[in-house]
Design a protein around this motif. Structure first.
Motif, short mmCIF file in Angstrom:
data_model
loop_
_atom_site.label_atom_id
_atom_site.label_comp_id
_atom_site.label_asym_id
_atom_site.label_seq_id
_atom_site.Cartn_x
_atom_site.Cartn_y
_atom_site.Cartn_z
N PHE A 253 26.24 35.68 48.01
CA PHE A 253 27.33 35.69 49.24
C PHE A 253 27.87 36.95 48.56
O PHE A 253 28.40 36.10 47.30
CB PHE A 253 28.33 34.54 49.75
N CYS A 254 28.79 37.71 49.58
CA CYS A 254 30.31 38.46 48.70
C CYS A 254 30.98 38.04 47.95
O CYS A 254 32.08 36.32 48.62
CB CYS A 254 30.30 39.16 49.62
N ILE A 255 31.54 37.21 46.87
CA ILE A 255 33.00 37.18 46.50
C ILE A 255 34.46 37.48 46.84
O ILE A 255 34.85 36.16 46.64
CB ILE A 255 32.79 36.85 45.10
N PHE A 256 34.30 38.11 47.75
CA PHE A 256 35.52 38.41 47.64
C PHE A 256 35.77 38.11 49.82
O PHE A 256 36.29 37.17 49.78
CB PHE A 256 35.41 40.38 48.40
N CYS A 257 34.62 38.05 50.73
CA CYS A 257 34.58 37.85 52.38
C CYS A 257 33.26 36.76 52.73
O CYS A 257 33.52 35.98 53.45
CB CYS A 257 34.03 39.32 53.05
N GLY A 258 32.52 36.41 51.34
CA GLY A 258 31.63 35.49 51.84
C GLY A 258 30.65 35.70 52.27
O GLY A 258 30.09 34.83 53.02
N ALA B 86 28.89 41.60 45.47
CA ALA B 86 29.65 41.43 45.91
C ALA B 86 28.98 43.09 47.16
O ALA B 86 28.67 43.30 46.74
CB ALA B 86 31.12 41.98 45.28
N CYS B 87 29.90 43.13 48.30
CA CYS B 87 30.22 44.59 49.31
C CYS B 87 30.53 45.50 48.51
O CYS B 87 31.65 45.29 47.60
CB CYS B 87 30.85 44.18 50.31
N THR B 88 30.12 46.46 48.63
CA THR B 88 30.68 47.40 47.93
C THR B 88 31.83 48.23 48.53
O THR B 88 32.69 48.43 47.43
CB THR B 88 29.53 48.61 48.39
N LYS B 89 32.44 48.27 49.57
CA LYS B 89 33.40 48.06 50.43
C LYS B 89 35.00 47.28 50.14
O LYS B 89 35.77 47.19 49.49
CB LYS B 89 33.22 48.02 51.99
N CYS B 90 34.16 45.40 50.07
CA CYS B 90 35.52 45.01 49.01
C CYS B 90 35.11 45.00 47.90
O CYS B 90 36.88 44.57 47.52
CB CYS B 90 34.56 43.02 49.71
N ASN B 91 34.59 45.45 46.96
CA ASN B 91 35.02 45.74 45.37
C ASN B 91 35.42 47.37 45.46
O ASN B 91 36.46 46.72 44.60
CB ASN B 91 33.49 45.99 44.71
#
Ligand SMILES: [Zn+2]
Length: 345
Positions: free
Chosen positions: A4-9, A55-60
């Motif tokens: 999972f992306c640690i920002f958005c899950g 993490a997603c590139t965008k979230c990062n």
């Protein structure tokens, strides 16, 4: 388990990796290639450079501006330069990010992700709840970085209190609903039952429109301890559910009342509670104190974790199994605190 992306899950889109202790920080403190302290979490030796998670590139990218601001602000704090209320608020956002990032990292490393089933990720938890930051400074401390309190059972249950030591500055950070708002004159939260973050029902009463000490039970400021507070009411503001916040006092003491971002209050040097107004700046770095026993520093984290549970929640509203469960968590922390008191280094 899917990553999972640690920002958005979500399943990371255009996968990227995020260092939960940012690279600029581990490099700045000379720890990038050093092993980080993950005792009680995993037996593996993990360096700060390897402490990274999907993490997603965008979230990062969305969070990279926060990292750039944090780097600048932390540098000012380490240099004992004054910073504005907006900068302190930004710094507290960053502490939310690092704290929740370490929580997700440790759940992953200890393979407790499935058991705990994290119901929020970094993005949802930044800037949501009241915040407190205790700043202390140590004499003759070398370079380095370490984090404390992230391996306790209480932290796994509610990742609300941790300590981050950056070179000679010790930051003890806490975030929870009702932590500081009551004593800062903001609307008052009645103690809810703990509900592991899954939609606890909160009752809110009109605030007293004045500050009082202690803001957080038992915590005193001194020439060697600065205390910073920020009431947050983002959820209330976004859902427009509490008219209690539609008050002149709240608006006058907020950075962004529309979005539920309260202003910065502080106790520096003594226990007088002050408000940091627009255009003002504050040096949050206190006078350095002689290096105390490591245990004495760490004990504050375990005590504060217990306070957040017993002081902000109504444990007696739980059934006996629930009470036993939370009492056991607090008992474990009291043991940690006792060991700290006895530790010698
Ligand atoms: Zn994401």
């Amino acid at each position: 388990m899917s990553k999972f992306c640690i920002f958005c899950g979500q399943k990371p889109e255009k996968k990227n990796n995020e260092h939960v202790i940012p690279q600029w920080l581990s490099k700045m403190t000379g720890r990038y290639h050093k092993v980080c302290n993950l005792a009680g979490v995993t037996d593996k030796q993990i360096s700060f450079s390897a402490l990274q998670f999907p993490a997603c590139t965008k979230c990062n990218e969305d969070f990279s501006a926060l990292e750039a601001d944090a780097k600048r602000i932390i540098t000012s704090v380490l240099d004992a330069k004054p910073i504005s209320a907006q900068e302190i608020s930004r710094l507290l956002d960053w502490f939310d990010k690092v704290r929740v990032g370490l929580w997700l990292a440790e759940l992953t490393l200890s393979q407790k992700v499935e058991e705990i089933d994290p119901n929020f990720y970094i993005t949802e938890r930044v800037g949501q709840k009241d915040r407190m930051l205790m700043v202390e400074r140590l004499k003759d401390a070398g370079q380095g970085i370490s984090f404390v309190g992230t391996n306790t059972a209480i932290f796994r249950e509610m990742p609300s209190v941790f300590q981050l030591i950056i070179n000679d500055c010790v930051f003890t950070n806490a975030s929870e609903n009702g932590l500081v708002s009551n004593k800062l004159g903001f609307p008052i939260y009645d103690k809810p039952r703990p509900d592991t973050g899954r939609g606890t029902v909160m009752t809110i009463r009109p605030g007293r429109n004045k500050t009082g000490h202690p803001v957080v039970d038992k915590y005193n400021a001194s020439p060697t301890t600065t205390l910073i507070y920020q009431p947050m009411y983002k959820i209330v503001a976004s859902q427009n559910i509490a008219s209690e916040y539609d008050a002149p006092y709240v608006k006058e003491h907020s950075i962004d009342a529309t979005n539920g971002v309260g202003g910065i209050f502080y106790q520096r040097g003594d226990n007088a509670v002050k408000y940091l107004g627009e255009g003002e700046k504050l040096n949050i770095t206190p006078r350095a104190q002689p290096m105390p026993e490591t245990g004495i520093l760490h004990k504050k984290v375990f005590d504060l974790q217990n306070y957040l549970l017993s002081g902000l929640y109504n444990l007696s509203a739980l059934d006996s199994a629930g009470q036993q469960y939370y009492n056991a968590l607090m008992q474990a922390n009291k043991m940690h605190a006792k060991i700290c008191e006895k530790s010698r280094r």
